[in-house]
Design a protein around this motif. Sequence first.
Motif, short mmCIF file in Angstrom:
data_model
loop_
_atom_site.label_atom_id
_atom_site.label_comp_id
_atom_site.label_asym_id
_atom_site.label_seq_id
_atom_site.Cartn_x
_atom_site.Cartn_y
_atom_site.Cartn_z
N VAL A 1 0.87 -1.17 0.00
CA VAL A 1 0.00 0.00 0.00
C VAL A 1 0.91 1.22 0.00
N THR A 2 0.81 2.02 -1.04
CA THR A 2 1.72 3.14 -1.21
C THR A 2 1.01 4.30 -1.89
N SER A 3 1.52 5.50 -1.67
CA SER A 3 1.00 6.67 -2.37
C SER A 3 1.53 6.75 -3.80
N ASP A 4 2.51 5.95 -4.11
CA ASP A 4 3.04 5.92 -5.47
C ASP A 4 2.10 5.13 -6.38
N SER A 5 2.32 5.22 -7.67
CA SER A 5 1.50 4.46 -8.61
C SER A 5 1.94 2.99 -8.62
N GLU A 6 1.06 2.11 -9.06
CA GLU A 6 1.43 0.70 -9.13
C GLU A 6 2.55 0.47 -10.15
N ALA A 7 2.51 1.21 -11.24
CA ALA A 7 3.57 1.06 -12.25
C ALA A 7 4.93 1.43 -11.66
N ASN A 8 4.99 2.56 -10.94
CA ASN A 8 6.25 2.95 -10.31
C ASN A 8 6.68 1.92 -9.27
N ALA A 9 5.72 1.44 -8.49
CA ALA A 9 6.03 0.47 -7.44
C ALA A 9 6.61 -0.81 -8.04
N ARG A 10 5.99 -1.31 -9.08
CA ARG A 10 6.47 -2.55 -9.70
C ARG A 10 7.87 -2.36 -10.29
N GLU A 11 8.11 -1.18 -10.84
CA GLU A 11 9.45 -0.93 -11.41
C GLU A 11 10.50 -0.92 -10.31
N LYS A 12 10.18 -0.27 -9.19
CA LYS A 12 11.13 -0.22 -8.08
C LYS A 12 11.38 -1.62 -7.51
N LEU A 13 10.32 -2.40 -7.40
CA LEU A 13 10.45 -3.74 -6.81
C LEU A 13 11.17 -4.71 -7.73
N GLY A 14 11.08 -4.51 -9.03
CA GLY A 14 11.73 -5.42 -9.97
C GLY A 14 11.19 -6.83 -9.83
N ASP A 15 12.06 -7.81 -9.79
CA ASP A 15 11.63 -9.21 -9.70
C ASP A 15 10.84 -9.48 -8.42
N ALA A 16 11.07 -8.69 -7.37
CA ALA A 16 10.37 -8.91 -6.10
C ALA A 16 8.88 -8.59 -6.20
N ALA A 17 8.45 -7.87 -7.24
CA ALA A 17 7.03 -7.57 -7.40
C ALA A 17 6.20 -8.83 -7.51
N ALA A 18 6.77 -9.88 -8.09
CA ALA A 18 6.03 -11.13 -8.27
C ALA A 18 5.71 -11.82 -6.94
N LEU A 19 6.37 -11.41 -5.87
CA LEU A 19 6.13 -12.00 -4.55
C LEU A 19 4.88 -11.43 -3.89
N PHE A 20 4.38 -10.31 -4.41
CA PHE A 20 3.23 -9.64 -3.80
C PHE A 20 1.92 -10.16 -4.38
N SER A 21 0.99 -10.47 -3.49
CA SER A 21 -0.34 -10.93 -3.89
C SER A 21 -1.31 -9.78 -4.09
N HIS A 22 -1.06 -8.64 -3.43
CA HIS A 22 -2.00 -7.53 -3.44
C HIS A 22 -1.27 -6.20 -3.57
N PHE A 23 -1.78 -5.35 -4.46
CA PHE A 23 -1.29 -3.98 -4.59
C PHE A 23 -2.48 -3.04 -4.42
N ASP A 24 -2.32 -2.03 -3.60
CA ASP A 24 -3.32 -0.96 -3.51
C ASP A 24 -2.54 0.34 -3.47
N CYS A 25 -2.47 1.00 -4.61
CA CYS A 25 -1.53 2.12 -4.77
C CYS A 25 -2.26 3.43 -4.98
N ALA A 26 -1.45 4.49 -5.08
CA ALA A 26 -1.95 5.86 -5.25
C ALA A 26 -2.82 6.28 -4.07
#
Length: 215
Positions: A105-130
């Motif tokens: 859960v972040t104030s950033d966008s999901e696209a930005n969050a996934r880019e920052k996380l890189g391969d680790a994004a695949a470990l997340f089951s839920h995103f609630d961004c912005a």
Amino acid sequence: MPYSLAIFDLDGTLADSFPWFLRTINDVADRFGFRRVKDEDVEELRHASSREILAKLEVPMWKLPAIARHARRLKAESASEISLFADVETMLRTLAENGVQLALVTSDSEANAREKLGDAAALFSHFDCAASLFGKAAKFRRVIRRAGVAPSRVISIGDEVRDIDAARAVGIACGAVCWGYAAPAALTALRPDHVFEHIRDIAPALIGVTAPMRA
């Protein structure tokens, strides 16, 4: 106690974005007409709540949505300058391999969050961004519903006072990290359920073991 769902903040918790923030904030201040941050102001602001920071910098509340949109654009343009803290991916992988669902859960966008996380994004089951500055509690509730987990088995982990406030508003545990935006003393004064001095401390605390996470 072991947890079934861990809700993470991004900036200052998983991603080392504070140096970028300090380089950028005064350009944003000039653009939107609020007070610039002097070097000597930084430590005081790290001890303040979000509302106190807005008051000190004389940020009009009605400008917050536009400021947030602008900040997301700037982060997208500066993605290469912001990396994850060391050991974050190992910590997240250890949690996932031990049955802990991961949410962001972040104030950033999901696209930005996934880019920052890189391969680790695949470990997340839920995103609630912005998320809005004061809108995390509602997003926590939504993520908990989606995950199908009892609030007693959920923890939020962040680096700001508002992360602790949001967790308590929805009745979940809160963990505070000591390497982010807020000063550790400001967080520990609120008596969070867990205080993490090192990233390697998170996984053992959440899965209920004392062994160090494996690399």
